[in-house]
Write a protein that holds these residues in place. Structure first.
Motif, PDB file in Angstrom:
ATOM      1  N   ILE A  48      40.882  29.941  -3.386  1.00 53.90           N
ATOM      2  CA  ILE A  48      40.497  29.038  -2.156  1.00 53.90           C
ATOM      3  C   ILE A  48      39.314  28.605  -2.443  1.00 53.90           C
ATOM      4  CG2 ILE A  48      40.245  29.363   0.264  1.00 53.90           C
ATOM      5  CD1 ILE A  48      42.780  31.194   0.341  1.00 53.90           C
ATOM      6  N   ARG A  49      38.311  29.497  -2.933  1.00 48.29           N
ATOM      7  CA  ARG A  49      36.985  28.983  -2.846  1.00 48.29           C
ATOM      8  C   ARG A  49      36.972  27.920  -4.029  1.00 48.29           C
ATOM      9  NH1 ARG A  49      34.740  34.850  -2.926  1.00 48.29           N
ATOM     10  NH2 ARG A  49      34.081  35.177  -0.941  1.00 48.29           N
ATOM     11  N   GLN A  50      37.468  27.899  -4.984  1.00 51.38           N
ATOM     12  CA  GLN A  50      37.604  26.911  -5.963  1.00 51.38           C
ATOM     13  C   GLN A  50      37.816  25.657  -5.593  1.00 51.38           C
ATOM     14  OE1 GLN A  50      39.501  28.727  -9.225  1.00 51.38           O
ATOM     15  NE2 GLN A  50      37.812  29.695 -10.350  1.00 51.38           N
ATOM     16  N   ARG A  51      38.888  25.733  -4.924  1.00 50.13           N
ATOM     17  CA  ARG A  51      39.691  24.459  -4.180  1.00 50.13           C
ATOM     18  C   ARG A  51      38.849  23.993  -3.016  1.00 50.13           C
ATOM     19  NH1 ARG A  51      46.136  26.486  -3.289  1.00 50.13           N
ATOM     20  NH2 ARG A  51      46.471  26.633  -5.533  1.00 50.13           N
ATOM     21  N   GLY A  52      38.007  24.702  -2.577  1.00 52.47           N
ATOM     22  CA  GLY A  52      37.226  24.155  -1.309  1.00 52.47           C
ATOM     23  C   GLY A  52      35.877  23.409  -2.082  1.00 52.47           C
ATOM     24  N   HIS A  53      35.406  24.077  -3.053  1.00 49.34           N
ATOM     25  CA  HIS A  53      34.398  23.639  -3.886  1.00 49.34           C
ATOM     26  C   HIS A  53      34.674  22.211  -4.378  1.00 49.34           C
ATOM     27  CE1 HIS A  53      31.347  26.399  -3.118  1.00 49.34           C
ATOM     28  NE2 HIS A  53      32.215  27.603  -3.605  1.00 49.34           N
ATOM     29  N   LEU A  98      37.187  20.171  -3.471  1.00 47.58           N
ATOM     30  CA  LEU A  98      37.379  19.479  -2.357  1.00 47.58           C
ATOM     31  C   LEU A  98      36.182  18.815  -1.754  1.00 47.58           C
ATOM     32  CD1 LEU A  98      39.532  18.036  -0.054  1.00 47.58           C
ATOM     33  CD2 LEU A  98      39.417  19.957   1.296  1.00 47.58           C
ATOM     34  N   GLN A  99      35.314  19.816  -1.365  1.00 46.67           N
ATOM     35  CA  GLN A  99      33.945  18.933  -1.070  1.00 46.67           C
ATOM     36  C   GLN A  99      33.244  18.212  -2.253  1.00 46.67           C
ATOM     37  OE1 GLN A  99      31.133  22.261  -0.761  1.00 46.67           O
ATOM     38  NE2 GLN A  99      29.389  21.053  -0.030  1.00 46.67           N
ATOM     39  N   HIS A 100      33.400  18.514  -3.268  1.00 44.56           N
ATOM     40  CA  HIS A 100      32.940  17.565  -4.372  1.00 44.56           C
ATOM     41  C   HIS A 100      33.655  16.195  -4.318  1.00 44.56           C
ATOM     42  CE1 HIS A 100      31.208  16.240  -8.088  1.00 44.56           C
ATOM     43  NE2 HIS A 100      32.475  15.912  -8.690  1.00 44.56           N
ATOM     44  N   ASP A 101      34.957  16.300  -4.011  1.00 44.17           N
ATOM     45  CA  ASP A 101      35.694  15.005  -4.189  1.00 44.17           C
ATOM     46  C   ASP A 101      35.306  14.198  -3.069  1.00 44.17           C
ATOM     47  OD1 ASP A 101      36.851  15.973  -6.460  1.00 44.17           O
ATOM     48  OD2 ASP A 101      38.717  16.606  -5.548  1.00 44.17           O
ATOM     49  N   ILE A 102      35.242  14.878  -1.845  1.00 45.29           N
ATOM     50  CA  ILE A 102      34.703  13.932  -0.504  1.00 45.29           C
ATOM     51  C   ILE A 102      33.511  13.597  -0.717  1.00 45.29           C
ATOM     52  CG2 ILE A 102      34.252  14.340   1.986  1.00 45.29           C
ATOM     53  CD1 ILE A 102      36.443  16.514   2.045  1.00 45.29           C
TER      54      ILE A 102
END
Length: 129
Positions: A15-20, A22-26
């Motif tokens: 979940i942390r990796q996906r959150g990071h 997603l943040q980078h993509d946004i």
């Protein structure tokens, strides 16, 4: 119990990796460079209109009032003349700086478009998931 804790820890890390990610993509999607790359004509139009509006605002701020008392006065006082002159100089310098910035950015953008080879562009697009 240990198995459950390790599963929870693994899921938490995922979940942390996906959150990071997603943040980078946004952040990459809404960065000014990416917006200009995606919409170059609209960006140029926005910069042009912004420059025109800035010029109009600066011209309005530096314009002398046209009241009857101001028209009767044939000569400006020394401090007022110096202030008008400095506003005019500042306005011209701002316009030159904005023009130089826009031209250099456009030149950099065009150079980047023509310098990238098709192989580099395709390998770059393949790296994105």
């Amino acid at each position: 119990m240990k198995e459950l804790q390790s599963t929870i820890a693994e899921k938490e890390e995922q979940i942390r990796q996906r959150g990071h990610q997603l943040q980078h993509d946004i952040e990459a999607g809404i960065s000014p460079k990416e917006m200009v790359k995606k919409h170059p004509l609209q960006s140029t139009a926005i910069f042009f209109v912004t420059g025109l509006l800035t010029g109009k605002v600066l011209r309005h701020l530096t314009r002398r009032p046209t009241t009857p008392t101001a028209t009767k006065k044939t000569e400006l006082s020394q401090p007022q003349a110096a202030t008008d002159s400095s506003f005019s100089d500042i306005r011209m310098e701002l316009l030159r700086s904005a023009k130089d910035l826009g031209v250099s950015y456009l030149q950099h953008y065009i150079d980047g478009k023509f310098r990238t080879s098709p192989k580099a562009a395709s390998s770059h697009s393949e790296q994105k998931p």
